[in-house]
Design a protein around this motif. Structure first.
Motif, short mmCIF file in Angstrom:
data_model
loop_
_atom_site.label_atom_id
_atom_site.label_comp_id
_atom_site.label_asym_id
_atom_site.label_seq_id
_atom_site.Cartn_x
_atom_site.Cartn_y
_atom_site.Cartn_z
N SER A 1 0.82 -1.22 0.00
CA SER A 1 0.00 0.00 0.00
C SER A 1 0.85 1.26 0.00
O SER A 1 0.32 2.37 -0.12
N LEU A 2 2.16 1.10 0.12
CA LEU A 2 3.10 2.23 0.11
C LEU A 2 3.68 2.36 -1.29
O LEU A 2 4.52 1.56 -1.69
N PRO A 3 3.25 3.36 -2.08
CA PRO A 3 3.72 3.46 -3.46
C PRO A 3 5.23 3.51 -3.61
O PRO A 3 5.77 2.96 -4.56
N HIS A 4 5.92 4.16 -2.66
CA HIS A 4 7.38 4.24 -2.71
C HIS A 4 7.98 3.56 -1.49
O HIS A 4 8.85 4.11 -0.80
N ALA A 5 7.54 2.34 -1.24
CA ALA A 5 8.05 1.59 -0.10
C ALA A 5 9.55 1.34 -0.22
O ALA A 5 10.08 1.17 -1.32
N VAL A 6 10.23 1.33 0.91
CA VAL A 6 11.66 1.02 0.95
C VAL A 6 11.80 -0.45 1.35
O VAL A 6 11.26 -0.87 2.37
N PRO A 7 12.47 -1.27 0.53
CA PRO A 7 12.61 -2.69 0.87
C PRO A 7 13.22 -2.88 2.24
O PRO A 7 14.22 -2.23 2.59
N GLY A 8 12.61 -3.76 3.02
CA GLY A 8 13.09 -3.97 4.38
C GLY A 8 13.17 -5.44 4.74
O GLY A 8 13.38 -6.31 3.88
N ASP A 9 12.97 -5.71 6.01
CA ASP A 9 13.16 -7.07 6.53
C ASP A 9 11.87 -7.88 6.55
O ASP A 9 11.86 -9.00 7.06
N ARG A 10 10.79 -7.32 6.02
CA ARG A 10 9.56 -8.10 6.00
C ARG A 10 9.76 -9.37 5.18
O ARG A 10 10.30 -9.36 4.08
N VAL A 11 9.31 -10.49 5.72
CA VAL A 11 9.47 -11.79 5.08
C VAL A 11 8.26 -12.07 4.20
O VAL A 11 7.11 -11.94 4.63
N VAL A 12 8.52 -12.44 2.97
CA VAL A 12 7.45 -12.77 2.03
C VAL A 12 6.78 -14.06 2.45
O VAL A 12 7.45 -15.06 2.74
N GLN A 13 5.46 -14.04 2.47
CA GLN A 13 4.67 -15.20 2.90
C GLN A 13 3.80 -15.70 1.75
O GLN A 13 3.49 -14.96 0.82
N ALA A 14 3.39 -16.94 1.84
CA ALA A 14 2.49 -17.50 0.83
C ALA A 14 1.20 -16.69 0.80
O ALA A 14 0.63 -16.36 1.83
N GLY A 15 0.76 -16.34 -0.39
CA GLY A 15 -0.44 -15.53 -0.57
C GLY A 15 -0.16 -14.05 -0.74
O GLY A 15 -1.06 -13.28 -1.08
N ASP A 16 1.09 -13.64 -0.51
CA ASP A 16 1.45 -12.22 -0.65
C ASP A 16 1.48 -11.79 -2.11
O ASP A 16 1.85 -12.57 -3.01
N MET A 17 1.12 -10.53 -2.32
CA MET A 17 1.44 -9.87 -3.58
C MET A 17 2.75 -9.11 -3.35
O MET A 17 2.96 -8.53 -2.28
N VAL A 18 3.61 -9.09 -4.36
CA VAL A 18 4.89 -8.39 -4.27
C VAL A 18 5.00 -7.43 -5.45
O VAL A 18 4.95 -7.84 -6.62
#
Length: 353
Positions: free
Chosen positions: A192-209
């Motif tokens: 939801s953050l148009p200019h998000a800064v890549p961080g430590d959030r772990v990608v999970q099944a079902g995520d949009m990237v």
């Protein structure tokens, strides 16, 4: 007529132009180092220091290279050249020069009349020539190739930062001179953050990237965004994806010379609004791309810029829902004589990795 002559044709005949903006310096001369560019009738000069003299001589052989000396800086060298040519009127980039720098110029250039250059180099840069288009096409090709690769790399358990680093490395390994801009990788609710800064959030099944990135080739940028799903996405995110895809495809297909930026923006904005997500599309539909990642013309709800053949623009609608996520899909496109052509060949259909 070379680019410097095109610039001078926009100025009074008795006026020189002093260029500070590095992108404009590159456009007018091909020089990529530090320094200033002075252009006038009979003057084609790069003013720099010892570190860049040899490089400047190779990059812009049609320009004379002038090195600063102890006690004689860039502006004083420019003044010497103006005095030799008998020129007393100087167009400057008043959007670039600081208050302090302006005071120094007034001190070191007595008797010179300063006038605004008024974005004239940027006006010339709007329409790309064949070589510029070739460079942007190659940058887009590398960007698309990097996307195809990263789709084989992403898996649950990776962080956004890991994906960003791998994507950046792939573009560089394919021949990108540098990154066109800081790569965006936003997963899950970070989408939801148009200019998000890549961080430590772990990608999970079902995520949009969402990934927004671009390569650079011979000084020219690409800009592309794709949103993928890691496993099956939720029903609302899938619906949002289809809305954004429709907005992107319909507005991209509508590109044609003579239409304004606001007319093109409205096409995508109306589709998203009619689907009930109008308040979730808060940025403009697109922008020009070239030496800088954001150039003229603008494609926004407030833009009266008229599209012309040779303009390079992005078409990048998006929907961003706080707490849920977001989708953006973007192509870099060229305005042609009778329409528009996307320069990014990567499929825009939803990929489930």
């Amino acid at each position: 007529m070379d680019r410097s002559e095109n610039l001078l044709a926009l100025l009074d005949s008795d006026t020189a132009a002093l260029i500070h903006n590095s992108s404009n310096i590159f456009y007018l001369s091909g020089y990529t180092g530090e320094g200033l560019l002075l252009v006038a009738a009979g003057i084609r000069a790069v003013i720099t220091d010892f570190r860049y003299v040899e490089a400047a001589e190779k990059q812009c052989p049609e320009f004379k290279i002038h090195a600063i000396r102890p006690g004689v800086g860039h502006v004083k060298v420019a003044m010497e050249l103006l005095e030799q040519a008998g020129i007393k009127k100087l167009a400057i980039e008043d959007n670039i020069i600081t208050v302090r720098a302006m005071k120094d110029m007034e001190r070191d250039m007595p008797g010179v009349e300063f006038v605004p250059l008024d974005f004239k180099p940027e006006q010339l840069r709007r329409v790309k020539d064949a070589e510029e288009l070739r460079c942007i096409e190659r940058a887009c090709e590398m960007t698309c190739e990097a996307f195809e690769y990263i789709c084989t790399y992403i898996r649950p358990g990776m962080t956004e930062r890991q994906i960003q680093l791998e994507l950046d490395h792939k573009m560089l390994s394919l021949g990108s001179e540098k990154l066109a801009f800081n790569t965006i990788v936003a997963s899950g609710e970070n989408g939801s953050l148009p200019h998000a800064v890549p961080g430590d959030r772990v990608v999970q099944a079902g995520d949009m990237v969402t990934m927004d990135f671009g390569a650079r080739y011979h000084g020219y940028d690409a800009d592309m965004t794709r949103t993928v799903a890691v496993g099956q996405p939720g029903e609302e995110m899938r619906r949002i994806y289809e809305i954004v895809l429709k907005a992107q495809e319909v507005s991209q297909a509508a590109i044609k010379p003579g239409m304004t930026g606001c007319e093109l923006d409205k096409i995508a904005r109306d589709i998203i609004a009619e689907a009930g997500y109008g308040e979730c599309f808060g940025h403009s539909l697109g922008h020009g791309v070239g030496i800088d990642i954001h150039e003229e013309p603008r494609v926004s709800s407030r833009s009266n810029d008229v599209l012309e053949p040779g303009h390079i623009i992005t078409i990048e609608p998006g929907i961003y829902v706080p707490g849920l996520g977001g989708v953006r899909i973007e192509n870099t496109c060229v305005v042609t004589e009778d329409g528009g052509r996307p320069l990014c060949s990567a499929s825009k259909e939803l990929r489930v990795l």
